[in-house]
Design a protein around this motif. Structure first.
Motif, PDB file in Angstrom:
ATOM      1  N   SER A   1       4.570   5.399  72.447  1.00 47.64           N
ATOM      2  CA  SER A   1       5.272   5.292  70.878  1.00 47.64           C
ATOM      3  C   SER A   1       6.307   4.164  71.118  1.00 47.64           C
ATOM      4  O   SER A   1       7.002   3.113  70.430  1.00 47.64           O
ATOM      5  CB  SER A   1       5.993   6.514  70.466  1.00 47.64           C
ATOM      6  N   THR A   2       7.795   4.531  72.362  1.00 50.07           N
ATOM      7  CA  THR A   2       7.955   3.096  72.258  1.00 50.07           C
ATOM      8  C   THR A   2       7.419   2.315  72.569  1.00 50.07           C
ATOM      9  O   THR A   2       8.222   0.822  71.492  1.00 50.07           O
ATOM     10  CB  THR A   2       9.143   4.012  73.381  1.00 50.07           C
ATOM     11  N   VAL A   3       6.895   1.610  73.589  1.00 48.68           N
ATOM     12  CA  VAL A   3       5.996   0.909  73.847  1.00 48.68           C
ATOM     13  C   VAL A   3       5.382  -0.254  72.377  1.00 48.68           C
ATOM     14  O   VAL A   3       5.641  -1.270  72.739  1.00 48.68           O
ATOM     15  CB  VAL A   3       4.998   0.366  74.817  1.00 48.68           C
ATOM     16  N   HIS A   4       4.669   0.253  72.138  1.00 51.46           N
ATOM     17  CA  HIS A   4       4.255   0.290  70.275  1.00 51.46           C
ATOM     18  C   HIS A   4       4.754  -0.373  69.415  1.00 51.46           C
ATOM     19  O   HIS A   4       5.304  -1.319  68.942  1.00 51.46           O
ATOM     20  CB  HIS A   4       3.164   1.107  69.815  1.00 51.46           C
ATOM     21  N   ALA A   5       6.410   0.862  69.378  1.00 56.14           N
ATOM     22  CA  ALA A   5       7.505   0.339  68.924  1.00 56.14           C
ATOM     23  C   ALA A   5       7.918  -1.244  68.573  1.00 56.14           C
ATOM     24  O   ALA A   5       8.263  -1.659  67.890  1.00 56.14           O
ATOM     25  CB  ALA A   5       8.348   1.286  68.485  1.00 56.14           C
TER      26      ALA A   5
END
Length: 268
Positions: free
Chosen positions: A71-75
């Motif tokens: 979710s961090t990378v996607h964000a």
């Protein structure tokens, strides 16, 4: 010579099939899902080697740790894409003299970005359902279903991509939220980093999930003559999804304020 032939065939396949307009939405979704798996595995590998406390976590906590890496990378990815298209690209600019209305404009890059995001929402929803309720309760399912439906519609119809990206700017708060969880798990809840991160969450949330939504509603109001030209389902999504997310954002913002006040009071 044979290698060159294979290379040419591969390039032809990518250009005329994978990245061709009719296939791009589906390809980008598949890329998003595959990237989620890749990031999950890399997070697990990196953490097991470089983070001492990782191996001491329970199995479900390690899964959540890795999932938050996704979710961090996607964000980070979608925040850069959203900021670019909403404020820097001239694709949706009113000054650009195009026959196509703003709500119907799109490009291969804007479509690809939304497809990757749909892939993420599908992968994350799958994880939430698989381990329910360990990775999130009903509010997370509602959030992902609303967001995923709106992004998917915009991806496959080409409509309202500007408003979709405006809403996706809210993902800029996700890395801070995840960092808060990581610091808590690492036993650093009383650290200065935890406090600074809490303040960053407050301002990021206020800006990206409240003030920016107000700006989006203003933009919809000033371009209502275009919005009304959209398909009925898309027209409804432009109002229903942001309003629903705004209510959720305000509820969560209240919790953030309470949490920050409590942290500051403990330090006095």
């Amino acid at each position: 010579m044979e290698i060159k032939s294979y290379q040419n065939q591969a390039e032809y396949f990518v250009e005329h099939y994978l990245l061709a307009d009719p296939f791009l939405p589906y390809t980008s979704v598949l890329v998003g899902i595959c990237l989620c798996k890749l990031v999950y595995d890399l997070t697990e590998l990196f953490s097991s080697i470089h983070v001492k406390s990782y191996s001491a976590l329970t199995k479900i906590k390690r899964i959540e740790w890795n999932n938050r890496g996704i979710s961090t990378v996607h964000a980070i990815f979608i925040s850069f894409m959203a900021l670019y298209f909403a404020f820097f690209s001239d694709l949706f600019s009113d000054q650009r003299s195009l026959e196509t209305l703003t709500v119907f404009r799109n490009s291969p890059l804007s479509t690809f970005g939304l497809g990757v995001s749909v892939g993420y929402f599908l992968a994350d929803l799958g994880m939430i359902f698989w381990l329910y309720p360990s990775l999130g309760g009903s509010e997370y399912i509602l959030h992902h279903c609303l967001s995923g439906t709106a992004v998917a519609y915009s991806l496959f119809s080409g409509e309202a991509q500007l408003y979709t990206y405006m809403v996706l700017i809210s993902e800029v708060t996700t890395p801070e939220i995840n960092l808060r969880w990581y610091l808590d798990i690492a036993g650093l809840k009383r650290s200065k980093a935890y406090l600074v991160n809490g303040v960053a969450i407050f301002f990021a949330w206020l800006t990206a999930r409240i003030l920016l939504f107000i700006y989006m509603f203003y933009h919809v109001y000033t371009h209502y003559d275009q919005v009304i030209e959209m398909h009925t389902f898309g027209y409804l999504l432009v109002f229903v999804v942001p309003i629903s997310l705004s209510v959720m954002n305000l509820i969560w913002f209240g919790k953030i304020v309470k949490g920050l006040k409590k942290t500051l009071e403990k330090r006095q």
